[in-house]
Write a protein that holds these residues in place. Structure first.
Motif, PDB file in Angstrom:
ATOM      1  N   ARG A   1       0.825  -0.881   0.318  1.00 27.68           N
ATOM      2  CA  ARG A   1       0.074   0.365   0.234  1.00 27.68           C
ATOM      3  C   ARG A   1       0.696   0.976  -0.537  1.00 27.68           C
ATOM      4  NH1 ARG A   1      -5.388  -1.599   1.123  1.00 27.68           N
ATOM      5  NH2 ARG A   1      -5.415   0.928   2.128  1.00 27.68           N
TER       6      ARG A   1
ATOM      7  N   GLN B   1      -2.282   3.058  -4.070  1.00 26.51           N
ATOM      8  CA  GLN B   1      -3.028   4.483  -4.941  1.00 26.51           C
ATOM      9  C   GLN B   1      -2.418   5.721  -5.248  1.00 26.51           C
ATOM     10  OE1 GLN B   1      -5.857   4.832  -1.508  1.00 26.51           O
ATOM     11  NE2 GLN B   1      -7.342   2.971  -2.485  1.00 26.51           N
TER      12      GLN B   1
ATOM     13  N   SER C   1      -5.834   5.828  -7.481  1.00 28.10           N
ATOM     14  CA  SER C   1      -6.983   6.806  -7.022  1.00 28.10           C
ATOM     15  C   SER C   1      -6.607   7.937  -7.316  1.00 28.10           C
ATOM     16  CB  SER C   1      -7.238   6.516  -5.474  1.00 28.10           C
ATOM     17  OG  SER C   1      -8.711   7.590  -5.354  1.00 28.10           O
TER      18      SER C   1
ATOM     19  N   GLY D   1     -10.945   6.171   1.147  1.00 28.85           N
ATOM     20  CA  GLY D   1      -9.930   6.777   0.815  1.00 28.85           C
ATOM     21  C   GLY D   1      -9.965   8.501   1.492  1.00 28.85           C
TER      22      GLY D   1
END
Length: 266
Positions: free
Chosen positions: A90, A112, A140, A194
């Motif tokens: 991550r 992300q 993202s 998020g």
């Protein structure tokens, strides 16, 4: 096997790598430990392979968090290629990036974005020549991605798969090509789980704090002027009582039958 240069140990259910586990392989340059459920890596696990240049650990770091152990084990190596694909990472494993590393495979993880701090670590003197891949990560495309997108536009050559990177969210940008976006066009809309939306949340918190301070000041003003307020309330009550007595007196006068007959007689 003093002349062995390539060793593949995929899918061998290896869980522990002990000190000097590779002793007797002084010429080894490529080691593949992918698809093994590693649980422990000793600090001297790679001490017997000083010429190791390529280490493949794809889907090998899923069973336990090994970043600190691996950082110790790799500290004396001069790796040129490190593969960490498919490990559900991550964040950028900065501790595993030795100076002089040239290739890093981070495909198919859970990244992300790359934060501003992570991007600064990639500009360290020993990593400026590093090329890495990020394909198949759930990027993202919100305002938190702006630093990475701005960095990518300047240094796209360091990501061989830059043109194939796509947004995984938010829904309006899902599937969009990353390099076709502009940093200022990435909104801070609230999404599930998020960072986007934090600015709006902070605004509400700040507004609540301001209202609380106003309330406290108002209460302090009331307390400091309690005598004046009490006097004002007393005067208001007396004025209201005088006014009501006047109305009551006029009502009694109007209701007196003798006064009414006197007014009605010509």
């Amino acid at each position: 096997l003093p002349d062995l240069r390539l060793l593949r140990l995929r899918h061998d259910n290896i869980q522990i790598i002990e000190d000097m586990a590779l002793q007797g392989l002084p010429a080894l340059r490529t080691l593949d430990l992918s698809h093994n459920p590693l649980l422990s890596v000793a600090a001297g696990a790679f001490a017997g392979v000083p010429l190791l240049r390529t280490l493949q650990l794809n889907q090998a770091l899923l069973a336990a968090p090994l970043e600190e152990q691996l950082a110790l084990a790799l500290r004396n190596l001069s790796l040129r290629r490190l593969e960490l694909a498919g490990n559900a990472l991550r964040a950028l494993p900065a501790a595993l990036l030795p100076a002089g590393l040239e290739e890093l495979d981070l495909r198919n993880n859970s990244l992300q974005r790359l934060t501003a701090a992570e991007l600064r670590s990639l500009e360290a003197p020993g990593l400026r020549g590093l090329r890495f891949t990020l394909g198949a990560n759930p990027l993202s495309c919100d305002c938190a991605l702006r630093p990475f997108l701005a960095w990518l536009r300047v240094t796209a050559a360091r990501l061989p798969d830059a043109r194939s990177l796509h947004c995984a969210g938010p829904p309006p940008l899902r599937g969009a090509t990353l390099l076709h976006l502009r940093p200022e066009g990435l909104a801070c809309a609230a999404t599930e789980g998020g960072e986007p939306g934090q600015l709006e949340t902070a605004s509400y918190v700040f507004f609540g704090i301001v209202l609380a301070l106003i309330g406290i000041v108002f209460l302090m003003v009331l307390y400091l002027n309690r005598r004046g307020i009490k006097r004002w309330l007393h005067n208001l009550r007396e004025a209201c009582r005088d006014q009501m007595e006047g109305y009551h007196y006029r009502y009694e006068q109007d209701a007196d039958p003798r006064r009414a007959s006197a007014i009605g007689t010509p």
